[in-house]
Scaffold this motif. Structure first.
Motif, short mmCIF file in Angstrom:
data_model
loop_
_atom_site.label_atom_id
_atom_site.label_comp_id
_atom_site.label_asym_id
_atom_site.label_seq_id
_atom_site.Cartn_x
_atom_site.Cartn_y
_atom_site.Cartn_z
N ALA A 80 -122.69 31.38 40.98
CA ALA A 80 -122.68 30.24 41.91
C ALA A 80 -121.25 29.88 42.32
CB ALA A 80 -123.38 29.04 41.29
N GLY A 81 -120.43 30.92 42.54
CA GLY A 81 -119.09 30.71 43.04
C GLY A 81 -118.04 30.39 42.00
N ARG A 82 -118.40 30.34 40.74
CA ARG A 82 -117.40 30.05 39.71
C ARG A 82 -117.39 31.18 38.69
NH1 ARG A 82 -118.58 28.12 34.61
NH2 ARG A 82 -120.80 28.00 34.13
N THR A 83 -116.20 31.44 38.15
CA THR A 83 -116.09 32.40 37.06
C THR A 83 -116.18 31.64 35.74
OG1 THR A 83 -113.68 32.25 37.11
CG2 THR A 83 -114.69 34.04 38.36
N VAL A 84 -116.77 32.29 34.75
CA VAL A 84 -116.92 31.66 33.45
C VAL A 84 -115.61 31.78 32.68
CG1 VAL A 84 -118.27 31.62 31.31
CG2 VAL A 84 -119.36 32.27 33.46
N ASP A 85 -115.19 30.71 32.03
CA ASP A 85 -113.96 30.69 31.25
C ASP A 85 -113.98 31.83 30.22
OD1 ASP A 85 -111.97 30.14 29.26
OD2 ASP A 85 -111.93 28.05 29.94
N PRO A 86 -112.91 32.67 30.17
CA PRO A 86 -112.88 33.76 29.19
C PRO A 86 -113.08 33.28 27.76
CG PRO A 86 -111.13 34.04 30.81
CD PRO A 86 -111.74 32.70 31.08
N ALA A 87 -112.58 32.08 27.44
CA ALA A 87 -112.77 31.56 26.08
C ALA A 87 -114.23 31.28 25.81
CB ALA A 87 -111.94 30.28 25.90
N GLU A 88 -114.97 30.88 26.85
CA GLU A 88 -116.39 30.57 26.67
C GLU A 88 -117.20 31.83 26.39
OE1 GLU A 88 -120.08 28.31 29.03
OE2 GLU A 88 -118.10 28.49 29.96
N ILE A 89 -116.88 32.92 27.07
CA ILE A 89 -117.68 34.13 26.87
C ILE A 89 -117.37 34.81 25.53
CG2 ILE A 89 -117.88 34.49 29.36
CD1 ILE A 89 -115.99 36.87 29.09
N ARG A 90 -116.30 34.39 24.86
CA ARG A 90 -115.97 34.91 23.53
C ARG A 90 -116.25 33.89 22.45
NH1 ARG A 90 -115.66 40.40 23.86
NH2 ARG A 90 -114.68 40.95 25.85
N SER A 91 -116.98 32.85 22.78
CA SER A 91 -117.26 31.78 21.81
C SER A 91 -118.24 32.28 20.75
CB SER A 91 -117.87 30.58 22.53
OG SER A 91 -119.16 30.88 23.01
N PRO A 92 -118.28 31.64 19.58
CA PRO A 92 -119.25 32.02 18.55
C PRO A 92 -120.70 31.98 19.05
CG PRO A 92 -117.57 30.61 17.60
CD PRO A 92 -117.33 30.61 19.08
N ALA A 93 -121.03 31.00 19.89
CA ALA A 93 -122.40 30.90 20.40
C ALA A 93 -122.77 32.11 21.24
CB ALA A 93 -122.56 29.61 21.21
N VAL A 94 -121.85 32.55 22.08
CA VAL A 94 -122.11 33.73 22.92
C VAL A 94 -122.11 34.99 22.07
CG1 VAL A 94 -121.22 35.14 24.81
CG2 VAL A 94 -121.28 32.65 25.04
N ASN A 95 -121.16 35.10 21.13
CA ASN A 95 -121.14 36.26 20.23
C ASN A 95 -122.48 36.44 19.52
OD1 ASN A 95 -118.50 36.96 20.78
ND2 ASN A 95 -117.65 35.92 18.98
N ALA A 96 -123.08 35.33 19.10
CA ALA A 96 -124.33 35.39 18.35
C ALA A 96 -125.53 35.71 19.23
CB ALA A 96 -124.57 34.06 17.63
N ALA A 97 -125.43 35.40 20.53
CA ALA A 97 -126.61 35.50 21.39
C ALA A 97 -126.60 36.69 22.35
CB ALA A 97 -126.77 34.21 22.21
N VAL A 98 -125.42 37.24 22.64
CA VAL A 98 -125.35 38.20 23.75
C VAL A 98 -126.22 39.43 23.55
CG1 VAL A 98 -123.24 39.28 22.83
CG2 VAL A 98 -123.78 39.44 25.28
N SER A 99 -126.25 40.00 22.34
CA SER A 99 -127.07 41.20 22.13
C SER A 99 -128.56 40.89 22.25
CB SER A 99 -126.76 41.83 20.77
OG SER A 99 -125.51 42.48 20.80
N HIS A 100 -128.95 39.66 21.90
CA HIS A 100 -130.36 39.27 22.01
C HIS A 100 -130.77 39.16 23.48
CE1 HIS A 100 -130.83 38.53 17.70
NE2 HIS A 100 -129.62 37.99 17.74
#
Length: 228
Positions: free
Chosen positions: A83-103
């Motif tokens: 939607a026209g915005r890039t996701v903060d690099p820190a957010e995509i490496r957060s513990p929450a994303v680390n735990a969920a991305v493979s799922h």
């Protein structure tokens, strides 16, 4: 005579050296670097932010259908826009994303939603005047670009990959990521038939890049040192 447009596919598990290798190749040959792992992480961050679980297929499908995906080219790197915005690099490496991305990445609907977008990065590269595309991920040489000019699979001992991950400050479990990525039904992590496998356990980044560069240089010459 104009040079051919070259597509390089690099697959491998977490901390196998994909990203560092792909970045180095993009600089050496003036290729658009596409980290598809960051795409899945960006999608995961967005879905987590919305409170959607990977097993809630109805909500997941509705969210995926509504996502407006674009690409922003920064230097030689492609970044996903939602939607026209890039996701903060820190957010995509957060513990929450680390735990969920493979799922989320194991859900066929998610992979299907990103298929055309990922293939479309070749058009982005052409449109920005790059000499080709180097794309890294887990199913690039098998699903996204099975006819890529060059297909590589990087791997290393789990202990070495865990050490590298720790040096990056990441806490995700290599063993668990491997289990989820290799056992998923849709586009599992595997060495594509005919791909060149490189064990990076005891190799430096420079040595891995050189092994690949020697092959790629047969089709397109590297940039002069001052331009790389």
């Amino acid at each position: 005579m104009s040079l051919p447009f070259v597509i390089i596919a690099i697959d491998g598990g977490a901390a196998s050296g994909k990203s560092s290798t792909a970045r180095a190749l993009s600089e050496r040959f003036n290729l658009l670097h596409v980290d598809t792992g960051s795409f899945y992480r960006a999608i995961t961050a967005e879905l987590v932010r919305r409170g959607i679980a990977p097993e809630n297929l109805d909500a997941l499908r509705a969210a995926l259908a509504a996502l407006a995906l674009g690409t922003r080219v920064e230097g030689r790197a492609a970044r996903m826009e939602i939607a026209g915005r890039t996701v903060d690099p820190a957010e995509i490496r957060s513990p929450a994303v680390n735990a969920a991305v493979s799922h989320f990445a194991a859900v066929p609907d998610v992979r299907a939603a990103l298929l055309a977008y990922q293939r479309g990065q070749a058009g982005v590269a052409r449109g920005h005047g790059f000499r080709g595309l180097v794309m890294e991920g887990r199913d690039i040489g098998s699903v996204i670009f099975p006819d890529a000019d060059f297909r590589f699979f990087l791997h290393a001992d789990p202990e070495e990959r865990a050490r590298r991950r720790a040096l990056e400050g990441q806490q995700d479990s290599i063993a668990e990521r491997d289990r989820l990525d290799t056992q998923r039904k849709t586009a599992p992590l595997a060495i594509p038939p005919g791909a060149t496998a490189i064990d990076s356990t005891h190799l430096t980044l420079a040595q891995v890049v050189e092994k690949i560069s020697v092959l790629v240089a047969v089709k397109i010459p590297p940039l002069p040192p001052a331009a790389a």
